[in-house]
Design a protein around this motif. Structure first.
Motif, PDB file in Angstrom:
ATOM      1  N   GLU A  21       0.810  -1.214   0.000  1.00 50.87           N
ATOM      2  CA  GLU A  21       0.000   0.000   0.000  1.00 50.87           C
ATOM      3  C   GLU A  21       0.851   1.275   0.000  1.00 50.87           C
ATOM      4  OE1 GLU A  21      -3.985  -1.224   2.395  1.00 50.87           O
ATOM      5  OE2 GLU A  21      -2.106  -1.310   3.536  1.00 50.87           O
ATOM      6  N   ILE A  22       2.132   1.138   0.250  1.00 51.84           N
ATOM      7  CA  ILE A  22       3.021   2.293   0.255  1.00 51.84           C
ATOM      8  C   ILE A  22       3.610   2.451  -1.146  1.00 51.84           C
ATOM      9  CG2 ILE A  22       5.083   3.348   1.247  1.00 51.84           C
ATOM     10  CD1 ILE A  22       4.640   1.592   3.736  1.00 51.84           C
ATOM     11  N   PRO A  23       3.378   3.581  -1.776  1.00 51.89           N
ATOM     12  CA  PRO A  23       3.904   3.785  -3.135  1.00 51.89           C
ATOM     13  C   PRO A  23       5.433   3.716  -3.172  1.00 51.89           C
ATOM     14  CG  PRO A  23       2.365   5.532  -2.529  1.00 51.89           C
ATOM     15  CD  PRO A  23       2.614   4.731  -1.302  1.00 51.89           C
ATOM     16  N   ASP A  24       5.961   3.276  -4.293  1.00 47.10           N
ATOM     17  CA  ASP A  24       7.407   3.206  -4.472  1.00 47.10           C
ATOM     18  C   ASP A  24       8.016   4.569  -4.793  1.00 47.10           C
ATOM     19  OD1 ASP A  24       7.863   0.471  -3.970  1.00 47.10           O
ATOM     20  OD2 ASP A  24       7.141  -0.046  -5.979  1.00 47.10           O
ATOM     21  N   LEU A  25       7.180   5.552  -5.038  1.00 41.52           N
ATOM     22  CA  LEU A  25       7.706   6.880  -5.324  1.00 41.52           C
ATOM     23  C   LEU A  25       7.526   7.790  -4.122  1.00 41.52           C
ATOM     24  CD1 LEU A  25       4.867   8.679  -6.422  1.00 41.52           C
ATOM     25  CD2 LEU A  25       5.246   6.874  -8.077  1.00 41.52           C
ATOM     26  N   ASP A  26       8.369   8.781  -4.032  1.00 37.47           N
ATOM     27  CA  ASP A  26       8.339   9.712  -2.909  1.00 37.47           C
ATOM     28  C   ASP A  26       7.072  10.561  -2.968  1.00 37.47           C
ATOM     29  OD1 ASP A  26      10.780   8.618  -2.354  1.00 37.47           O
ATOM     30  OD2 ASP A  26      11.941  10.395  -2.892  1.00 37.47           O
ATOM     31  N   LEU A  27       6.552  10.906  -1.782  1.00 34.31           N
ATOM     32  CA  LEU A  27       5.310  11.673  -1.700  1.00 34.31           C
ATOM     33  C   LEU A  27       5.524  12.984  -0.963  1.00 34.31           C
ATOM     34  CD1 LEU A  27       2.790   8.883  -0.560  1.00 34.31           C
ATOM     35  CD2 LEU A  27       3.274   9.637  -2.899  1.00 34.31           C
ATOM     36  N   TYR A  28       4.732  13.998  -1.352  1.00 34.21           N
ATOM     37  CA  TYR A  28       4.696  15.241  -0.604  1.00 34.21           C
ATOM     38  C   TYR A  28       3.862  15.032   0.657  1.00 34.21           C
ATOM     39  CZ  TYR A  28       6.640  17.688  -4.632  1.00 34.21           C
ATOM     40  OH  TYR A  28       7.475  18.099  -5.647  1.00 34.21           O
ATOM     41  N   MET A  29       4.005  15.938   1.596  1.00 32.44           N
ATOM     42  CA  MET A  29       3.329  15.802   2.879  1.00 32.44           C
ATOM     43  C   MET A  29       1.821  15.587   2.722  1.00 32.44           C
ATOM     44  SD  MET A  29       3.191  18.230   6.274  1.00 32.44           S
ATOM     45  CE  MET A  29       4.942  18.332   6.484  1.00 32.44           C
ATOM     46  N   GLN A  31       0.191  14.246   0.366  1.00 36.45           N
ATOM     47  CA  GLN A  31      -0.054  12.892  -0.137  1.00 36.45           C
ATOM     48  C   GLN A  31       0.138  11.856   0.968  1.00 36.45           C
ATOM     49  OE1 GLN A  31       2.877  13.497  -3.271  1.00 36.45           O
ATOM     50  NE2 GLN A  31       1.272  13.144  -4.826  1.00 36.45           N
ATOM     51  N   VAL A  32       1.122  12.081   1.833  1.00 39.39           N
ATOM     52  CA  VAL A  32       1.336  11.179   2.973  1.00 39.39           C
ATOM     53  C   VAL A  32       0.122  11.222   3.889  1.00 39.39           C
ATOM     54  CG1 VAL A  32       2.745  10.740   5.033  1.00 39.39           C
ATOM     55  CG2 VAL A  32       3.852  11.375   2.874  1.00 39.39           C
ATOM     56  N   ILE A  33      -0.347  12.429   4.180  1.00 34.68           N
ATOM     57  CA  ILE A  33      -1.522  12.584   5.038  1.00 34.68           C
ATOM     58  C   ILE A  33      -2.725  11.871   4.422  1.00 34.68           C
ATOM     59  CG2 ILE A  33      -3.190  14.277   5.938  1.00 34.68           C
ATOM     60  CD1 ILE A  33      -0.733  16.191   6.254  1.00 34.68           C
TER      61      ILE A  33
END
Length: 191
Positions: A21-29, A31-33
């Motif tokens: 469920e955790i994307p392999d690409l980096d996320l902005y805050m 998107q994390v929320i």
């Protein structure tokens, strides 16, 4: 009165953020929320409760609960750490969470430790703990029922709930205290 199965089903205990469920690409805050809100929103007791906020994440970063982000983006490893923080902060102080995760953050940043396998095991153990809880709840409910039947009261449903709440709180406190003792050992070993 709800039975144990109904209570457990309503608690959504199998709500762990899996690696898939955790994307392999980096996320902005934001998107994390959103990721955490989508996954853990079902655990909220009411609509006003927040799963994760910008302030919380900023406080975790300022408190060094996880290693610094790059380019305002959170990596998959950051999200695994935030998921662990989310679960731990329900029982431990933020300082205890920091003490617990400091050595892990050092291992990740200085030794190149790959968190993936440990996190998989963390999620797996959480699932196994759910099974143990079901067994413990069943046994505890049987014991409480025996005690309440002996009271022969018109308010047996309420008294059953009262004893269950008290027993669950006691068990929670025992587990929390055990965790705090381990945190104290981690602190002593990493001074």
């Amino acid at each position: 009165m709800e039975n144990n199965k109904d209570i457990l089903d309503g608690m959504q205990l199998n709500s762990q953020l899996s690696l898939e469920e955790i994307p392999d690409l980096d996320l902005y805050m934001d998107q994390v929320i959103q990721l955490f809100e989508n996954k853990f929103g079902i655990l909220k007791r009411d609509e006003n409760e927040k799963v994760l906020t910008k302030t919380m994440i900023n406080n975790y970063a300022k408190g060094k609960l996880f290693f610094p982000i790059e380019n305002k983006k959170y990596s998959k490893v950051h999200m695994m750490l935030i998921a662990m923080i989310y679960q731990m902060k329900g029982a431990l102080s933020i300082n205890d969470v920091k003490v617990t995760l400091d050595p892990l953050n050092t291992m990740i940043t200085e030794e190149g430790f790959d968190l993936t396998d440990l996190y998989k095991r963390y999620v797996q153990m959480a699932d196994e703990s759910m099974g143990q809880l079901k067994d413990e709840m069943s046994l505890l409910s049987e014991e409480v029922t025996k005690h309440i039947v002996a009271l022969d009261s018109e308010k047996s449903d309420y008294l059953t709930q009262l004893l269950l709440v008290a027993s669950f709180v006691n068990m929670s406190n025992y587990y929390r205290r055990a965790a705090e003792r381990i945190v104290d050992n981690i602190a002593k070993e990493n001074i």
